[in-house]
Scaffold this motif. Sequence first.
Motif, PDB file in Angstrom:
ATOM      1  N   LYS A 135      -1.805 -10.204   1.080  1.00 41.71           N
ATOM      2  CA  LYS A 135      -2.253 -10.303  -0.319  1.00 41.71           C
ATOM      3  C   LYS A 135      -1.373  -9.493  -1.266  1.00 41.71           C
ATOM      4  O   LYS A 135      -1.849  -8.825  -2.167  1.00 41.71           O
ATOM      5  N   ARG A 183      -0.839  -4.253  -2.783  1.00 40.37           N
ATOM      6  CA  ARG A 183      -1.847  -5.283  -2.538  1.00 40.37           C
ATOM      7  C   ARG A 183      -2.643  -5.493  -3.817  1.00 40.37           C
ATOM      8  O   ARG A 183      -3.032  -4.550  -4.487  1.00 40.37           O
ATOM      9  N   ASN A 184      -2.858  -6.753  -4.156  1.00 37.46           N
ATOM     10  CA  ASN A 184      -3.640  -7.190  -5.314  1.00 37.46           C
ATOM     11  C   ASN A 184      -2.996  -6.867  -6.665  1.00 37.46           C
ATOM     12  O   ASN A 184      -3.675  -6.895  -7.685  1.00 37.46           O
TER      13      ASN A 184
END
Length: 131
Positions: free
Chosen positions: A113, A75-76
Amino acid sequence: MEVLLIAIVAIAGVAFLTTYIGQRWKSNKGEEEVEVAAEPLEECCGAHEVCETDLLNKMSEEIIYYEDEELDVYRNFEENDYNDDQIDEFREVLYSLKEKEMEAWLRSLELRKIELPSVIKSELVFMLVRS
């Protein structure tokens, strides 16, 4: 001569009014049809190449996992931040998917995400275009 001019103006006025009223009636009828088409379907009848329920799944905010829970650790991440082993994890999931699951998997990653590695994006685009 005046009678002819008045008759032409009257005919033009009647034609304008009927066209205007007809267009308004069609637009009101079209809005009703759109509302009916927007109602969700209970089950897919199987008669379509692409099931309408797939479209409803795309619009939903529910996250669907494709046996890829391990990808949540990314994520990210940015698309160029992945090393070869991490890219292979994405590739393993991608090649285990059925063709019709690929778009839904992308939606799932988007909701979580998780950005795909750039190499995997290229492979996925190639696979989708080829099909």
